[in-house]
Design an enzyme around this catalytic site. Structure first.
Site, mmCIF file in Angstrom:
data_model
loop_
_atom_site.group_PDB
_atom_site.id
_atom_site.type_symbol
_atom_site.label_atom_id
_atom_site.label_comp_id
_atom_site.label_asym_id
_atom_site.label_seq_id
_atom_site.Cartn_x
_atom_site.Cartn_y
_atom_site.Cartn_z
ATOM 1 N N ASP A 95 -2.699 4.357 -1.850
ATOM 2 C CA ASP A 95 -4.279 5.381 -1.578
ATOM 3 C C ASP A 95 -4.216 6.097 -2.137
ATOM 4 O OD1 ASP A 95 -5.917 4.512 0.315
ATOM 5 O OD2 ASP A 95 -4.412 6.717 0.932
ATOM 6 N N HIS A 130 -10.332 -2.645 3.573
ATOM 7 C CA HIS A 130 -10.552 -2.629 5.297
ATOM 8 C C HIS A 130 -11.524 -1.511 5.159
ATOM 9 C CE1 HIS A 130 -8.051 -0.280 2.803
ATOM 10 N NE2 HIS A 130 -7.964 0.443 3.272
ATOM 11 N N ASP A 131 -12.178 -0.634 4.350
ATOM 12 C CA ASP A 131 -12.621 0.461 4.616
ATOM 13 C C ASP A 131 -14.377 -0.299 4.492
ATOM 14 O OD1 ASP A 131 -10.428 1.953 4.784
ATOM 15 O OD2 ASP A 131 -10.581 2.834 2.438
ATOM 16 N N GLU A 182 -6.336 3.753 -6.149
ATOM 17 C CA GLU A 182 -7.186 3.832 -5.596
ATOM 18 C C GLU A 182 -8.157 5.390 -5.923
ATOM 19 O OE1 GLU A 182 -9.111 3.877 -1.499
ATOM 20 O OE2 GLU A 182 -7.824 5.006 -1.909
ATOM 21 N N ASP A 227 1.200 -1.537 -0.237
ATOM 22 C CA ASP A 227 0.072 0.411 0.188
ATOM 23 C C ASP A 227 0.646 1.103 -0.315
ATOM 24 O OD1 ASP A 227 -2.887 1.746 0.296
ATOM 25 O OD2 ASP A 227 -3.303 -0.128 1.387
#
Length: 585
Positions: free
Chosen positions: A210, A342-343, A269, A102
């Site tokens: 991200d 995870h979100d 993302e 990430d």
């Protein structure tokens, strides 16, 4: 060097996301770590995934669970040592898998050395590495309304924080501990590219970037007229896919990836991206991203107020969104396929039935997702049907966004009970509870006290129990992955939505060079008789052991069927059905 005219390796690959702090703890401090990942690599290899994506394990004060990085070239000691990370890389590669990191480069931690220098005075070399602005004209510093613009933070409150030492505000789209980097600075971009090359030279296989489409802001950072939540506006029109975004991403690819072999993976993302923008980001001839993470399909159960305003799943809206993205990227570009990370809340609790039909609904959604065109992503625990956490007290939550929502809800007059019900359904912490490995204390995650509570249902929902069960979600996922690996129809075929107006049936056809696969899913807990005009074929995969009635889908049943050529298609009776094919649970 990539060949843009040849299908890339990741068209038939599957990615597995590891949220390290909740995966497996070997030091009994209650936080997952790198050795914990190493200990469970055989589980992931058995599943059949091709790529592991690690949520941030860089050095961080952990104000936002690692998405606030203070040193990009160091592993945070709570997750392990540099030597342990090197061993992880070796073990992943030895099993034939890849590992991507990430990468958080829209912002840093406020403890990063660059921000510390930037904040030390108005006259220093790093001042322009971040966004510093004077208070609004006519206002006293640090009074309400003095912020340089009216943008709100994703975590509540203003997107600006006042620094009394230098008497200016700094921008942070997320927490005040996550100041935004100024990508207009050539020095900032150069240092980011150097860091990325350092990781790739070390052996990692790529990055999931991200909030990457937030890195270009509209010059001047103007006020927004778009209504947000609370007293602040939604500034997204001025920082989402801004005027220099494609220039920045193309520059990154030239500096980091272009000279390397084709084995890397660059995932972005891209919150708020449209289909048309995604095609620009992922067209292989443009030299930008390999695929995007977009969010439109994740809003079909939300009202105008966003994630905290729940509406029951609108299946027709989901079908329309999926169809638009499949068709929009059919000729050029590529999408990631996901329904959890995870979100997001847990898939089976959000869109399925996490009680009586947990197995059936978990495997239905997996099938409907994985057999589309794109690269599927599995979030840890999805492969055993983990559910929402079931928290009942605000003290159980750790997520900054969730705690911020709760505080703002109380200030606006919403009762504590109502706010907690909303969090129980929609909080990101639902996905962040520890991985449930066994029925041992703390689900086999740790021998210490976990950093966040374990879901109490771990005694019957865990890896050991699922892999031994007659109806195993894990084994079903393994079959899905094998189908993608071996079938060019799945990895490269055209997508055609069928029965678009049906309120409970989600169905589509994948086709390539005369071969067709039909996917039929009953998104409900009631039997569903297929429409009279719906063709059926020979069963390839399904989530019920027996074939049942060819014209009736049982609760949460999904079938994958090989269609005969149209001229010799079976009639309304559905034709022959495969038996003994090793499918079902």
């Amino acid at each position: 060097m990539r060949n843009p005219y040849r299908p890339a390796w990741w068209t038939n690959a599957v990615v597995y996301q590891i949220y390290t702090r909740s995966f497996a703890d070997t030091t009994d401090d209650g936080v997952g770590d790198v050795p914990g990942i190493i200990a469970h690599l055989d589980h992931l290899s058995d599943l059949g995934v091709d790529v592991l994506w690690l949520s941030p394990i860089h050095q961080s004060p952990q104000m936002d669970n690692g998405y606030d990085i203070s040193n990009y070239r160091r592993i945070d000691s709570r997750f392990g040592t540099e030597e342990e990370f090197e061993e992880l890389l070796r073990q992943v590669h030895r099993r034939g898998m890849k590992l991507i990191m990430d990468l958080v480069v829209n912002h840093t931690s406020d403890e990063h050395q660059a921000f510390q220098v930037s904040a030390s005075s108005r006259q220093n070399i790093s001042r322009d590495s971040y966004f510093w602005r004077e208070p609004r004209q006519g206002f006293s510093p640090d009074e309400p309304g003095a912020e340089p613009n009216n943008w709100g933070s994703f975590f509540g409150g203003s997107a600006w924080t006042y620094d009394a030492r230098t008497e200016q505000y700094y921008l942070h789209l997320f927490s005040r501990h996550q100041p935004d980097l100024n990508w207009e600075s050539t020095r900032v971009r150069t240092r980011i590219y150097e860091m990325m090359n350092w990781w790739l030279d070390r052996g990692v296989d790529g990055f999931r970037m991200d909030a990457i489409n937030f890195i270009s802001k509209v010059p001047g950072l103007p006020d927004s007229s778009v209504r947000g939540t609370g007293m602040y506006a939604n500034g997204a029109p001025y920082f989402t896919s801004g005027p220099r975004i494609h220039e920045f991403v193309q520059e990154m690819v030239r500096a980091v990836f272009a000279f390397r072999d084709e084995g890397y993976l660059a995932v972005g993302e891209t919150e708020g991206v449209t289909v048309e923008e995604a095609a620009l980001f992922t067209d292989p001839l443009r030299g930008e991203l390999d695929m995007v993470f977009q969010f439109e399909h994740m809003r079909v159960d939300q009202g105008p107020g966003g994630k905290w305003e729940y509406h029951p799943l609108d299946l027709l809206a989901l079908k329309a969104v999926w169809n638009r993205w499949q068709r929009g990227l059919a000729e050029r570009g590529w999408n990631s396929l996901y329904l959890g990370n995870h979100d997001q809340p847990r898939l089976v609790s959000r869109f399925g039935d996490d009680g009586r039909y947990r197995y059936e609904s978990a495997t239905l959604w997996a099938t409907l997702l994985h057999l589309q065109r794109g690269t599927p992503f599995i979030y840890q625990g999805e492969e055993i049907g983990m559910t929402n956490a079931g928290f009942t007290e605000i003290g159980q939550y750790r997520d900054l966004e969730s705690i911020g929502y709760y505080e703002e809800a109380l200030r606006s007059g919403i009762s504590s009970a109502s706010a907690l019900r909303t969090l129980a359904r929609s909080s990101r912490d639902n996905a962040r509870t520890p991985m449930q490995w066994s029925d041992a204390p703390h689900a086999g995650f740790t021998n210490g006290t976990p950093w966040i509570d374990v879901n109490p249902n771990y005694r019957h929902i865990n890896v050991a129990a699922d892999r031994a069960a007659e109806k195993s979600i894990f084994r079903y996922y393994r079959r899905l992955i094998r189908l993608r690996h071996k079938s060019r129809v799945v990895s490269l075929g055209e997508f055609r939505l069928v029965q678009a107006a049906h309120p409970r049936l989600l169905a589509y056809v994948r086709s390539l060079q005369g071969e067709e696969l039909l996917v039929l899913g009953n998104v409900s807990a009631k039997d569903l008789e297929l429409p009279a005009d719906q063709r059926t074929g020979i069963r390839v995969l399904g989530n019920y052991v027996d074939t049942g009635d060819a014209r009736v889908l049982r609760p949460w049943e999904v079938r994958v069927e090989q269609l005969a050529p149209a001229a010799t298609s079976p009639g309304a009776d559905g034709g022959p059905a495969a038996t003994g094919a090793g499918e079902g649970p």
